[in-house]
Design a protein around this motif. Sequence first.
Motif, PDB file in Angstrom:
ATOM      1  N   LYS A 115       0.859  -1.186   0.000  1.00 61.31           N
ATOM      2  CA  LYS A 115       0.000   0.000   0.000  1.00 61.31           C
ATOM      3  C   LYS A 115       0.894   1.234   0.000  1.00 61.31           C
ATOM      4  O   LYS A 115       1.850   1.321   0.773  1.00 61.31           O
ATOM      5  N   ASP A 117       0.692   4.460   1.311  1.00 64.89           N
ATOM      6  CA  ASP A 117      -0.187   5.201   2.225  1.00 64.89           C
ATOM      7  C   ASP A 117       0.536   6.351   2.908  1.00 64.89           C
ATOM      8  O   ASP A 117       0.113   6.821   3.968  1.00 64.89           O
ATOM      9  N   LYS A 120      -1.882   9.134   3.458  1.00 65.85           N
ATOM     10  CA  LYS A 120      -3.222   8.777   3.908  1.00 65.85           C
ATOM     11  C   LYS A 120      -3.210   8.486   5.400  1.00 65.85           C
ATOM     12  O   LYS A 120      -2.222   7.985   5.938  1.00 65.85           O
TER      13      LYS A 120
END
Length: 459
Positions: A115, A117, A120
């Motif tokens: 991922k 991220d 995020k």
Amino acid sequence: MSPTFATPSANAIPLISVKIDDLDATLANLPNAAASWLRNRGFNASIGTIEALPNADGTIKAVYVGIGSKGQSRVRFAIAAGAAKLPSGTYALDTMLTGSALDEAALGLLLSLYKFDRYKSAPNKDIAFVAPAGVDVARIEALAAGECLTRDLINTPASDMGPDELQHAATMLADQHGASCTVIQGDELLNQNHPLIQTVGRASPRAPRLIDMSWGTTGPKLTLVGKGVCFDTGGLNLKPGASMGLMKKDMGGAATVLGLAHMIMAQKTPLQLRVLIPAVENSVDGSAFRPGDVLISRKGLSVEINNTDAEGRLVLADALALADEDKPDHIISMATLTGAARVAVGPDLAPFYTTDDAMARALPQAAAETADPVWQMPFHDPYEVMIEPQIADLDNAPAGGFAGSITAALFLRRFVTDTPYTHFDIYGWNPVAAPARPKGGAGMGARAVLAALPEVLGL
């Protein structure tokens, strides 16, 4: 963090892979209640299907994951299509797969955990996989870590991934493996005869540089050269906005050779590795190089600039000339070089050119074994005339638009005199999510190269 396999545990949930061809036999070997549950839930073993078999208390006893039919080759990392749908938990793959198919499944499980991220805040599912029996855990983890490094570097926006940050990534990798890393930066590039790298990057406030990493003291010499254009505006031949949107990935060649370098070093491959990355930003200001300029390269060849947006081959030219001076046993360059390559083979194949018969033989077989597809393109000598302008030795952007990937490869070949040479014109991006390969940055060709090295270099 790169995904790794979990420690084996008695509490790991069995993840049972099933081919369509084997579904009836699988169900016949189950207790009637379990078989009826899977049938009634509609489990058909097609790619991406999963079905959990519950215990009496409602916990998960096992999960069945479909991997399609035996003859199906349209989907790589088929098991990852189902793995992406799993609920949180630790899973132990139970499969009849063997050999390269088992390796692909194990790698697919790890890559399904990737991922990006960094920007995020939403938490991810807590999923882990126990390594299936029969795989070389250290090798699969090295492949996954190299690929994830490549993805992270490409996915990071240019605001946080300029020449300085790319240098930092290379230095961190060198420190991890006990390699050395030196950097030539700014006007010192001119003093040490890297004029094309300096010229392409001089309009940016982020100084151009040549990153030079070395590892290993015995064995054959392999030099990797990666295009590190951290953002490409097109220069004075300014790209339209729609074409500039993905230019953070124009350092995908550098990202891929760094990922490959990790794979090589993590497995203590018995060779002498050198990695050269010309890291620049192709920007616009009063000092930008111009269409019509004639530049003199490190090798002494003059280059007429007919498009400042064909800058990748310029920075690679100086790096390749430096690589060739050391006379390694093989030079490999990787670059997000031409749109013509995408038109020719699409975003999923890594087209390559090679002057070495052993590499031409080994790469396609290695690609098939590692789920890393490549396609050989020709160094077509009759097209040499297309890269020879009237007033200089070479033209960086031949007019007409024909054979754009081939002419770019021929241009680069001029800077490697006698050394066996392989060039990849990669895309470095998945435009659509696929099993184990989310939309975004992607390594291309690295696993195939790694698997081909024993035959090519006699390891």
